[in-house]
Design a protein around this motif. Sequence first.
Motif, PDB file in Angstrom:
ATOM      1  N   TYR A  91     -67.366 -73.725 -13.771  1.00 30.80           N
ATOM      2  CA  TYR A  91     -68.146 -74.533 -13.502  1.00 30.80           C
ATOM      3  C   TYR A  91     -67.657 -76.006 -13.092  1.00 30.80           C
ATOM      4  O   TYR A  91     -68.837 -76.702 -13.627  1.00 30.80           O
ATOM      5  N   THR A 102     -66.970 -83.540 -16.505  1.00 26.52           N
ATOM      6  CA  THR A 102     -67.409 -83.220 -15.007  1.00 26.52           C
ATOM      7  C   THR A 102     -68.222 -84.490 -15.018  1.00 26.52           C
ATOM      8  O   THR A 102     -69.339 -85.539 -15.748  1.00 26.52           O
ATOM      9  N   ARG A 112     -75.359 -80.994 -13.979  1.00 31.12           N
ATOM     10  CA  ARG A 112     -73.737 -81.010 -15.229  1.00 31.12           C
ATOM     11  C   ARG A 112     -73.868 -80.988 -16.524  1.00 31.12           C
ATOM     12  O   ARG A 112     -72.904 -79.875 -17.429  1.00 31.12           O
ATOM     13  N   SER A 115     -73.633 -77.135 -17.097  1.00 28.60           N
ATOM     14  CA  SER A 115     -72.388 -76.442 -17.165  1.00 28.60           C
ATOM     15  C   SER A 115     -71.257 -76.834 -17.633  1.00 28.60           C
ATOM     16  O   SER A 115     -70.618 -76.076 -18.554  1.00 28.60           O
ATOM     17  N   GLN A 118     -71.805 -74.487 -21.506  1.00 26.09           N
ATOM     18  CA  GLN A 118     -71.621 -73.748 -20.769  1.00 26.09           C
ATOM     19  C   GLN A 118     -70.216 -72.746 -20.635  1.00 26.09           C
ATOM     20  O   GLN A 118     -69.134 -72.156 -21.467  1.00 26.09           O
ATOM     21  N   ALA A 119     -69.596 -73.763 -20.132  1.00 24.06           N
ATOM     22  CA  ALA A 119     -68.028 -74.057 -19.902  1.00 24.06           C
ATOM     23  C   ALA A 119     -67.235 -73.915 -21.416  1.00 24.06           C
ATOM     24  O   ALA A 119     -66.474 -73.603 -22.086  1.00 24.06           O
ATOM     25  N   SER A 122     -68.390 -71.096 -23.231  1.00 24.12           N
ATOM     26  CA  SER A 122     -66.869 -69.854 -22.863  1.00 24.12           C
ATOM     27  C   SER A 122     -65.525 -70.263 -23.085  1.00 24.12           C
ATOM     28  O   SER A 122     -64.777 -69.165 -23.997  1.00 24.12           O
ATOM     29  N   ARG A 156     -66.159 -64.473 -12.274  1.00 23.27           N
ATOM     30  CA  ARG A 156     -66.382 -64.878 -12.544  1.00 23.27           C
ATOM     31  C   ARG A 156     -67.215 -65.564 -11.374  1.00 23.27           C
ATOM     32  O   ARG A 156     -66.701 -66.843 -10.092  1.00 23.27           O
ATOM     33  N   LYS A 158     -70.291 -67.366  -8.618  1.00 28.18           N
ATOM     34  CA  LYS A 158     -71.322 -68.493  -9.667  1.00 28.18           C
ATOM     35  C   LYS A 158     -72.580 -68.151  -8.445  1.00 28.18           C
ATOM     36  O   LYS A 158     -72.263 -68.154  -7.616  1.00 28.18           O
ATOM     37  N   ASP A 166     -77.442 -73.468 -11.793  1.00 28.52           N
ATOM     38  CA  ASP A 166     -75.936 -72.553 -11.130  1.00 28.52           C
ATOM     39  C   ASP A 166     -75.645 -71.860 -12.577  1.00 28.52           C
ATOM     40  O   ASP A 166     -75.605 -72.100 -14.122  1.00 28.52           O
ATOM     41  N   HIS A 167     -75.222 -70.260 -12.481  1.00 27.12           N
ATOM     42  CA  HIS A 167     -74.632 -69.558 -13.480  1.00 27.12           C
ATOM     43  C   HIS A 167     -73.606 -68.975 -13.052  1.00 27.12           C
ATOM     44  O   HIS A 167     -73.311 -68.306 -11.686  1.00 27.12           O
ATOM     45  N   LEU A 168     -72.022 -68.452 -14.159  1.00 26.20           N
ATOM     46  CA  LEU A 168     -71.158 -68.516 -13.727  1.00 26.20           C
ATOM     47  C   LEU A 168     -70.824 -67.352 -14.362  1.00 26.20           C
ATOM     48  O   LEU A 168     -71.331 -67.280 -15.600  1.00 26.20           O
TER      49      LEU A 168
END
Length: 255
Positions: A91, A102, A112, A115, A118-119, A122, A156, A158, A166-168
């Motif tokens: 991410y 970040t 950002r 991300s 989402q991090a 997760s 994993r 991206k 962006d998507h992981l």
Amino acid sequence: MTVDTNLLVDSYVDWITAAISAEVVDEEVVELTTPFLDRHNDHLQIYVEKQASDLYLLTDDGYIVGELKSSGVESRGRRREELLNRLLAGYGVDIVDGELQTKSTGQGLGQRMHSLVQAMLSVDDMFMLSQPSVHGIFFDDVAKFLDDSDVRYTPRAKFSGKSGLDHLVDFVIPKSRNAPERIVQILDTPRRDRVESMLFAVNDTRAARGSETEYYAIVNDLKNVPPEVVNAFSQYSVRAQPWSQREQLVQALAA
């Protein structure tokens, strides 16, 4: 039935816009409360600090790492620490003095923030299985299942979506002579916010990957899975498979 993908995207964005709130902490820091919930059903919060004319620091203020420590995860072996670091790297998020952080320019703030949230989600989901009575992490269990089934995959990966975000994704199975590209996502916490976020990522990346790409969701049914969760995936052409019935996926994923 054909689903209007624009309707899903608009609905998702509208939901986030209506539910997110911002509060000024001081002249240079803003606290954002998101609609996403952690395992305690508390709303995830991030902090945005302006560090220069066009540089921003985004942080969870140590919340996630603090939760891991309180759950006893940090002391449970190097494997989990390695998995955590690899997940965060996907991410573009770092751990600095116990905080998930970040940085971004003003133009990239949306990506950002996306991300970082989402991090946080997760990691929160990954370590829901940290209690002593549970023997593993769901991601590890799925990876072992794919290995044992002779499924070739990249973990994993991206992808960029139509939205520019962006998507992981958890696992990508390459195209073969007998099957198209397959993307496998794992859903450890079958709640509305997790499902809507995953479906948004699916439809956002589907436009970029092509119509032949097939999407799968492996759902952890050791927990209660509401019927509407499986139906939601079906509406958007995602095959949702309960973990307890994973053997039914072997032929489709190993092809």
